[in-house]
Write a protein that holds these residues in place. Structure first.
Motif, PDB file in Angstrom:
ATOM      1  N   LYS A 120       0.892  -1.194   0.313  1.00 25.62           N
ATOM      2  CA  LYS A 120       0.014   0.007  -0.061  1.00 25.62           C
ATOM      3  C   LYS A 120       0.987   1.200  -0.028  1.00 25.62           C
ATOM      4  O   LYS A 120       1.754   1.429   0.840  1.00 25.62           O
ATOM      5  N   LEU A 121       0.532   2.153  -0.991  1.00 21.66           N
ATOM      6  CA  LEU A 121       1.429   3.417  -1.105  1.00 21.66           C
ATOM      7  C   LEU A 121       0.459   4.658  -0.955  1.00 21.66           C
ATOM      8  O   LEU A 121      -0.505   4.694  -1.172  1.00 21.66           O
ATOM      9  N   ASN A 122       1.193   5.570  -0.155  1.00 17.86           N
ATOM     10  CA  ASN A 122       0.625   6.974  -0.225  1.00 17.86           C
ATOM     11  C   ASN A 122       0.867   7.710  -1.397  1.00 17.86           C
ATOM     12  O   ASN A 122       1.862   8.460  -1.511  1.00 17.86           O
ATOM     13  N   LEU A 123      -0.103   7.536  -2.595  1.00 13.91           N
ATOM     14  CA  LEU A 123       0.527   8.215  -3.982  1.00 13.91           C
ATOM     15  C   LEU A 123       0.414   9.599  -4.030  1.00 13.91           C
ATOM     16  O   LEU A 123       1.455  10.297  -4.531  1.00 13.91           O
ATOM     17  N   GLU A 124      -0.504  10.328  -3.092  1.00 10.67           N
ATOM     18  CA  GLU A 124      -0.471  11.839  -3.311  1.00 10.67           C
ATOM     19  C   GLU A 124       1.067  12.234  -2.542  1.00 10.67           C
ATOM     20  O   GLU A 124       1.699  13.231  -3.178  1.00 10.67           O
ATOM     21  N   ARG A 125       1.401  11.525  -1.503  1.00  5.25           N
ATOM     22  CA  ARG A 125       2.639  12.185  -1.024  1.00  5.25           C
ATOM     23  C   ARG A 125       3.818  11.808  -1.979  1.00  5.25           C
ATOM     24  O   ARG A 125       4.829  12.644  -2.103  1.00  5.25           O
ATOM     25  N   LEU A 126       3.919  10.708  -2.736  1.00  6.78           N
ATOM     26  CA  LEU A 126       5.095  10.257  -3.664  1.00  6.78           C
ATOM     27  C   LEU A 126       5.004  11.477  -4.728  1.00  6.78           C
ATOM     28  O   LEU A 126       6.043  11.649  -5.151  1.00  6.78           O
ATOM     29  N   LYS A 127       3.428  11.769  -4.936  1.00  6.34           N
ATOM     30  CA  LYS A 127       3.424  12.746  -6.173  1.00  6.34           C
ATOM     31  C   LYS A 127       4.172  14.236  -5.843  1.00  6.34           C
ATOM     32  O   LYS A 127       4.693  14.700  -6.670  1.00  6.34           O
ATOM     33  N   SER A 128       3.917  14.478  -4.456  1.00  2.51           N
ATOM     34  CA  SER A 128       4.442  15.718  -4.236  1.00  2.51           C
ATOM     35  C   SER A 128       5.763  15.560  -3.883  1.00  2.51           C
ATOM     36  O   SER A 128       6.466  16.806  -4.249  1.00  2.51           O
TER      37      SER A 128
END
Ligand code: SAM
Length: 242
Positions: A120-128
């Motif tokens: 499970k990944l926090n995509l929004e955090r990776l995008k920022s």
């Protein structure tokens, strides 16, 4: 003209006298961290229109506004390079996204393999994290960060045709230079999780016509180090360093 150091990624179109809205987070950073006044110069980029010098016309709590004055760099073509990586524990996944951005990848795709622990990944955090890295490293675009995909979906014959360099520490693999000698148009680097790929995965990967097993030297690299080493080698023989 001294180029301002602050670069901001925006989604809006950029052009002569274009007024561009900056979000609340950017406004806070400009006003309270950098303490920039109205009239101060910043650099804007959006991945399409190059880089523009702009002046802050408004700064408020809910956001800010900047007006484009002149183009400082025109948009350069983006290298068609993907990173396919098995997510890893702790903040190493964030670091992989940051470094892959600095190393010029166009797309970042987390891949779920049999031995992948972090699923499970926090995509929004990776995008920022990718946007921050792009603002800092001077690139003119932010790589796309995609949702996780399964390893086997990469080998689906209907998937887009892309030369996949499979980082395989098990030996009997070619160098990155050999794997790219015929200058394919689209390339991806695939790296495994902490526990590596299973024999069954290795067999399926090596049977695929789009896959080339590559070695990244005689030592077993940590998964994050393998991504940095692989992308560096690819950029130096095939990409925008070559
Ligand atoms: N399977 C190993 C093990 O037995 O623990 C380690 C896997 S390594 C930590 C994680 C990934 O980095 C591997 O799946 C591979 O994709 C890549 N890698 C590490 N060292 C490598 C090397 N010398 N050559 C090619 N790939 C390497």
């Amino acid at each position: 003209m001294m180029k301002p150091s602050q670069r901001l990624y925006v989604a809006a179109d950029l052009g002569q006298n274009q007024s561009v809205a900056l979000d609340a987070g950017q406004a806070h950073y400009l006003a309270h961290v950098l303490r920039l006044p109205v009239g101060a110069a910043v650099l804007l980029f959006n991945g399409r229109d190059g880089e523009w010098l702009a002046h802050l016309s408004q700064i408020g709590k809910k956001g800010a506004e900047a007006v484009c004055a002149e183009q400082t760099r025109s948009q350069t073509p983006i290298c068609d390079l993907d990173l396919l990586f098995a997510p890893v524990k702790g903040d190493r996944t964030d670091t992989i996204v940051e470094k892959a951005t600095e190393l010029g990848v166009a797309r970042i795709r987390p891949v779920l393999t049999e031995r992948t622990i972090v699923r499970k990944l926090n995509l929004e955090r990776l995008k920022s994290r990718a946007a921050e890295a792009s603002e800092q490293c001077g690139t003119l675009f932010v790589p796309e960060v995609h949702d996780t995909i399964s390893l086997m979906s990469l080998l689906d014959p209907k998937a887009e045709v892309r030369r996949i360099l499979f980082a395989d520490e098990a030996g009997d693999a070619m160098s990155v230079a050999e794997a790219l000698a015929d200058k394919p148009a689209r390339v991806a680097l695939l790296t495994g999780p902490e526990g590596g790929f299973t024999p069954a995965e290795r067999e399926k990967l090596r049977a695929s016509p789009v896959v080339r097993p590559v070695n990244l030297g005689p030592r077993i690299l940590r998964a994050d180090t393998a991504t940095f080493a692989g992308l560096t080698l690819i950029q130096s023989v095939w990409g925008d360093w070559a």
